[in-house]
Design an enzyme around this catalytic site. Structure first.
Site, short mmCIF file in Angstrom:
data_model
loop_
_atom_site.label_atom_id
_atom_site.label_comp_id
_atom_site.label_asym_id
_atom_site.label_seq_id
_atom_site.Cartn_x
_atom_site.Cartn_y
_atom_site.Cartn_z
N ASP A 248 43.39 41.26 23.61
CA ASP A 248 43.64 40.99 25.19
C ASP A 248 44.37 42.73 25.17
O ASP A 248 45.54 42.86 24.81
CB ASP A 248 44.59 40.22 25.41
N LYS B 181 45.49 50.89 31.91
CA LYS B 181 44.64 50.17 32.34
C LYS B 181 44.14 50.21 33.59
O LYS B 181 43.18 49.95 34.15
CB LYS B 181 44.95 48.52 32.19
N GLU C 172 38.80 37.92 31.34
CA GLU C 172 40.00 37.41 30.93
C GLU C 172 40.10 35.99 31.31
O GLU C 172 40.72 34.96 30.54
CB GLU C 172 41.17 38.29 31.38
N ASP D 182 45.00 34.31 37.23
CA ASP D 182 45.59 35.18 36.11
C ASP D 182 46.22 36.36 36.90
O ASP D 182 45.66 37.42 37.39
CB ASP D 182 44.34 35.63 35.27
#
Lengths: 441, 533
Positions: B8, B74, B175, B199
């Site tokens: 992750d 990211k 994810e 999420d």
């Protein structure tokens, strides 16, 4: 986790070796390696086993038992490695490779029984290890000499056993001769998928999901879920072959589209509405063969592409729900109507329908010789011969015969039905092959 | 068979996990026992002896080395520098974000520029190292997760980061899907369940609606905002504090990188504290030397209510992706049987209240919202390795794929939320008489015009037969596989002439760029075989 695993490469050069390894070791979820200097119990071992076909399978396990001199049916001294959860794909690869090499992997339950080739006892592992290399991460290599030597004795001390290509059992097995014909298991899978794809691309959504047209939402979903577990491309990423993954993609696209099309009632009704021919095919159209004893005045399809319309016919006839495939349903309804019109060909065809192929063949041959333009007789000969071949279990021959029948008489409904039946059978056979691979039934 | 690890790669924290054959996935802890690693990369040392710190070590020196410590990569990966949220991120980031020649967002460290792929690759390498330490064996393959709402460029850029890190990325996994898999939604055997995964991570927000039945996960719809996350909550707090200091002392802290770094750290801590307490105090002595004789100390009490008020517009942004996802799945809140909360930010009570108001039901909290995604990645890795044959993921395309029509129109061909792999056909006709060729440009996105969407590539079809406008017909076939690789075929129907193009998404770095980076890194390592960290 006890240190780095010991990596062993085994090159299995002959099918006898593999057969022996399969029946004596893999079937019991273990692997025996001959060595006089065994590494300690509990050592993790990774084995790359190269099959005679060139494909490699990976096994991981742990040394669970040290085998003393002469133990384990005289195979010792050595180590026994219990394989951590035997991957189904490995067993499938090995078994399908063996069976295509002419070694039925069936007799596996009686390890080392009388059937075991004498050569196999240690030859199975020892010569296998002839090209073996033991590699360990450098850190442990010096600290623990065992890993290196573990394989070394295998290579160094030639076993006092017959050389590999000697086993008595297989001398009379002709399969060994056509070694070139052997393809690796991956190639087999590619073939299976191609066949699968070929069959599937002709099916409608109900056939693809193997469902009756009366199926409800839940049934459609369950069927799709079960097929997804087998055919989703994720199931095939473990294979190196790009082709396998491409094929898996194609197969799955067909399935997902089928699911999308018939997932709800409206979709199913819509599809059913577009399948009138399929409905018709249950009660065959009046056109075909025997209605046309006289010269074919029918709107026969253009000569150039006879395959086209017949291809469609194949789809319809292949409907799993029209399971009447082999039933002589036409005759029972139509025979009376043309009953009197009894040329010998018609008579023979009735034999054919009732399963008396040899009689039919005999009559039809005579008729065909009498009149070389009698397409019904000529096609009948091929049909009868095809049925006979099928009875002998020769599907290839049968398929050729049926196709020949179609070529002679492009409207021969019986031939089309036989081909459809054959391809359906082939598909379901491939399916079971695949499901064996995927473990699921 | 070498094991495949699950990673992750988070905006703020990353995590690595593995699933043993026949086992359940487990997190691989670093040698110091930490189960997650800050996604922070710091460049230290001089120009010629550049060395790189990753994770905790990088985070610890962030305050004293703000311009060369990169956080939140990211948010930049696979993004153009002129994107609105990138510009916003750049405004508050202590390090400098610059435009690469192709318009991508890169980071400037001293005199050199670094692509986000390179920076992220350091984190991935560090995770790989952690995994190798924990497993005692070399690791070369990984499944890496990305937000479901990432577009192809962002996915490919993430994959490229893996390549630079020497990892073979077996799959880029969404994810929320990973979270659902790890949560074990499929172990509940009873019938078909519709679950929503909400999420909210450090920098991205995803919502996925999926049906789970017979161990098959069918994603029905996914939506999100790939530029909304915990960082934004930090930022509103920081802005609030900066304003407060300015009001009181007439000093603008935003130009003081060190002060901003400390503020960021304090804001994060305050946000976390407010997850469980109703108020907290931010205390930053000697924050700035001040203009007068006395240095400035910051001492400020913040209540949960204040944070909620400050972040109310952020909270509101959570609503729309959820309703859009439900609409795409053709479901209403009452159809959803369970809402699963994932991501560190889902701990915030205001977020949970928002979720409950959107879905009209209490949400389930994961025991470990920071680890569940990595665990799911590891579980999926074992599916790909052939070790797991029950669970099956049926994932979807997050964005619509279509072509340019007319001068700027966008004609969708593959709709978003289509199950992968997918193939669609569409017929098109020429729009001028005797047109000689067509040039089909492929775009991805939800806007009605191409200008709002991202260009993926093009296919040319030449030698069209003569004919009046509209009479020459071209069938376009678009296939997307589970790896998001796109194949486009254009076929002229009367002649059967066709042209095909395979579009591997570009993450901004060309194949040459990538091999250059890998080669340079190899040379550098040969020169200084530094510690693997």
């Amino acid at each position: 986790m006890s240190g780095s695993p010991l990596n062993i490469k085994l090159n299995c050069k002959s099918w006898q070796q593999l057969s022996a390894i399969h029946s004596r070791d893999l079937c019991r979820g273990a692997f025996f390696l001959k060595t006089s200097k065994p590494p300690p119990l509990g050592t993790m071992v990774r084995i790359s086993l190269t099959l005679p076909s060139g494909s490699t399978v990976e096994l991981a396990g742990q040394i669970h038992k040290l085998i003393g001199e002469g133990e384990l049916e005289g195979r010792g001294p050595g180590i026994d490695i219990s394989i951590r959860k035997m991957p189904h794909s490995v067993m499938w690869l090995v078994e399908s490779a063996l069976s295509s090499a002419g070694f039925p992997p069936g007799a596996k339950s009686e390890p080392a029984a009388s059937a075991t080739p004498p050569a196999a006892s240690a030859a199975s592992t020892a010569p296998a290890a002839a090209g073996a290399t033991a590699t360990t991460p450098s850190a442990t290599a010096t600290a623990a000499p065992t890993p290196v030597t573990a394989a070394a004795p295998l290579t160094a001390s030639p076993p006092p056993l017959p050389p590999p290509p000697a086993p008595a059992m297989n001398d009379d097995s002709p399969a060994l001769e056509d070694n070139e014909a052997l393809v690796s298991a991956e190639a087999d899978l590619v073939k299976a998928l191609w066949t699968e794809l070929g069959g599937m691309s002709k099916m409608n959504a109900f056939q693809l999901l193997d469902l009756p047209t009366s199926a409800g939402d839940d049934e459609v979903r369950f069927a799709f879920q079960a097929l997804s577990k087998k055919y989703h491309p994720d199931r095939f990423t473990q294979y190196e072959s790009f082709e396998i993954r491409e094929l898996a993609n194609e197969v799955f696209i067909l399935l997902r589209d089928a699911y999308r099309n018939i997932a709800d009632h409206a979709g199913r009704q819509k599809l059913l509405a577009t399948l009138p021919q399929a409905q018709l095919s249950r009660t065959p159209p009046p056109i075909p063969t025997r209605a046309v004893a006289t010269p074919p005045p029918l709107p026969s399809p253009p000569k150039a592409m006879p395959a086209q319309p017949l291809g469609d016919a194949v789809i319809q006839f292949a409907a799993p729900n029209t399971a009447a495939g082999t039933q002589p349903l036409d005759l029972s309804t139509q025979a009376p109507a043309i009953g009197k019109d009894d040329d010998r060909v018609e008579f023979a065809l009735r034999f054919l329908e009732s399963g008396q192929y040899e009689q039919a063949l005999r009559i039809l041959r005579v008729e065909a010789r009498k009149d070389p333009n009698n397409t019904r007789a000529l096609a009948g000969v091929e049909l009868a011969a095809g049925r006979l071949a099928l009875a002998d279990g020769d599907r290839m021959e049968a398929a050729e015969r049926f196709e020949a029948a179609l070529e002679i008489d492009p409207l021969n409904e019986r031939a089309a039905r036989e081909i459809a039946e054959l391809s359906r059978h082939a598909t379901s056979q491939r399916r079971s092959l695949l499901s064996k691979l995927m473990k699921k039934v | 068979m070498a094991r495949i690890i699950g990673i992750d790669l988070g905006t703020t924290n990353s995590c690595v996990a593995v699933q043993d054959e026949g086992g359940t996935p487990r997190v691989l802890a670093a040698p110091d026992g930490r189960r997650t690693t800050p996604s922070v990369v710091a460049y230290t040392g001089g120009k010629n002896s550049e060395s790189v710190l990753v994770g905790e070590k990088a985070l610890r020196q962030a305050i004293t080395n703000p311009k060369r410590t990169v956080l939140g990569t990211k948010r930049l990966i696979g993004r153009k520098v002129n994107a609105k949220d990138v510009a916003w991120f750049a405004r508050s980031a202590p390090f400098k974000i610059v435009a690469a020649p192709n318009g991508d967002s890169w980071v400037k460290i001293d005199d050199t520029t670094k692509s986000p792929q390179e920076i992220a690759s350091h984190v991935l390498r560090h995770l790989r190292w952690i995994a190798e330490q924990a497993l005692g064996e070399p690791v070369t393959r990984a499944v890496v997760t990305v937000p479901a709402y990432f577009d192809d460029a962002q996915r490919q850029a993430t994959r490229d980061a893996g390549t630079i890190a020497g990892l073979d990325i077996c799959r880029i996994l969404n994810e929320p899907t990973a979270a659902a898999l790890a949560y074990g939604a499929h172990r509940v055997k009873a019938g078909r369940r519709i679950i929503a995964v909400f999420d909210l991570g450090g920098g991205t927000f995803d919502v996925s609606i999926m049906a789970v039945e017979n161990s098959v996960f069918e994603v029905l719809a996914t939506n999100g905002d790939s530029a909304l996350g915990g960082d934004d909550w930090d930022r509103v707090l920081i802005d609030f504090l900066v304003d407060a200091v300015f009001d009181e002392h007439r000093i603008d802290l935003s130009s003081d990188a060190v002060a901003m770094g400390r503020l960021k750290e304090a804001a994060e801590a305050a946000k976390r504290a407010l997850s469980s307490e109703s108020s907290t105090t931010i205390s930053l002595p000697f924050l700035h030397q001040g203009i007068g004789p006395d240095p400035i100390h910051l001492e400020k009490k913040i209540t949960r209510q204040q944070l909620d008020d400050l972040s109310s517009s952020l909270l509101q942004r959570l609503r729309e992706p959820c309703t859009r996802a439900m609409k795409d799945a053709d479901l209403s809140p009452s159809d959803i049987e369970e809402v699963l909360l994932v991501g560190g930010m889902s701990r915030l009570p205001a977020v949970q209240e928002m979720v409950e108001s959107i879905f009209q039901r209490p949400a389930s909290k994961c025991a470990n919202p920071d680890e569940v995604v990595a665990l799911g990645a590891a579980a999926h890795a074992s599916i790909l390795a052939g070790d797991e044959d029950e669970a099956t993921l049926l994932d979807v395309t997050a964005h619509t794929i279509g072509i340019k029509v007319g001068s700027s129109g966008f004609a969708p061909i593959i709709k978003r939320n289509s199950m992968l792999p997918v193939r669609e056909h569409k017929l098109f006709a020429t729009n001028i008489d005797d047109q000689e060729f067509v040039e089909v440009e492929i775009y991805q996105g939800e806007a009605d015009t191409i200008s709002g969407n991202r260009r993926l590539g093009q296919v040319h079809l030449h030698d069209l037969p003569k004919g009046k406008a509209g009479t020459v017909r071209i069938r376009l076939t678009v296939t997307v596989d589970v790896e998001s690789i796109l194949r486009v075929t254009a076929t002229e129907l009367s002649t059967g002439n066709s042209a095909q193009v395979r579009i591997a998404p570009s993450g901004g770095l060309s194949q040459e760029d990538l091999s250059d980076i890998v080669e340079q890194r190899r040379l550098r390592e040969m020169a200084q075989p530094a510690d693997p960290e």
